[in-house]
Design a protein around this motif. Structure first.
Motif, short mmCIF file in Angstrom:
data_model
loop_
_atom_site.label_atom_id
_atom_site.label_comp_id
_atom_site.label_asym_id
_atom_site.label_seq_id
_atom_site.Cartn_x
_atom_site.Cartn_y
_atom_site.Cartn_z
N SER A 17 -92.22 21.20 15.31
CA SER A 17 -90.96 21.36 15.84
C SER A 17 -89.72 21.43 15.10
O SER A 17 -89.05 22.50 15.27
N HIS A 18 -89.65 20.49 13.86
CA HIS A 18 -88.72 20.82 13.03
C HIS A 18 -88.72 22.06 12.16
O HIS A 18 -87.74 22.67 11.95
N THR A 19 -89.90 22.36 11.86
CA THR A 19 -89.86 23.45 10.95
C THR A 19 -89.79 24.78 11.69
O THR A 19 -88.93 25.76 11.39
N ALA A 23 -91.78 22.28 3.75
CA ALA A 23 -92.36 21.58 4.83
C ALA A 23 -93.65 21.65 4.82
O ALA A 23 -94.49 20.67 5.35
N ARG A 41 -87.77 24.90 14.35
CA ARG A 41 -86.29 24.94 14.61
C ARG A 41 -85.48 25.65 13.39
O ARG A 41 -84.50 26.16 13.39
N ILE A 42 -86.00 24.78 12.08
CA ILE A 42 -85.19 25.41 10.85
C ILE A 42 -85.39 26.84 10.80
O ILE A 42 -84.43 27.60 10.17
N LEU A 80 -94.00 16.58 15.56
CA LEU A 80 -92.78 16.44 15.18
C LEU A 80 -92.30 17.54 13.90
O LEU A 80 -91.23 18.15 13.93
N ILE A 81 -93.05 17.38 13.16
CA ILE A 81 -92.85 18.13 11.91
C ILE A 81 -92.97 19.67 12.40
O ILE A 81 -92.20 20.52 11.76
#
Length: 85
Positions: free
Chosen positions: A53-55, A76, A57-58, A50-51
């Protein structure tokens, strides 16, 4: 920004290696202890995923040269290190 992205990839590879080592250490457990250890390892893997994928995306959403994108991405890394076992 390319160097920063490579650093993040390296940080996530190290965290994934630590999670996989945690999984291989479960060979001595039996019964419910093995199931509980597998569940904790799976939970750590899902949090790491999850971390990551968010990183990703950001860093792909914000311009590399502008604003708070790099600052947000750099923040992050400590969160990722805290999540790994």
């Amino acid at each position: 920004m390319r160097v920063l992205e490579l650093f993040f990839e390296l940080a996530f590879v190290v965290a994934l290696t630590r999670v996989s080592h945690r999984f291989t250490d479960l060979t001595d457990d039996t019964g419910w202890a093995h199931v509980a250890g597998f569940g904790r390892t799976l939970l750590l893997f899902l949090a790491l995923r999850l971390i990551w994928s968010h990183t990703t995306r950001i860093t792909s959403r914000y311009r590399p040269a502008g604003g708070g994108g790099p600052l947000l991405a750099v923040s992050a890394v400590p969160r990722t290190c805290l999540r790994s076992p």
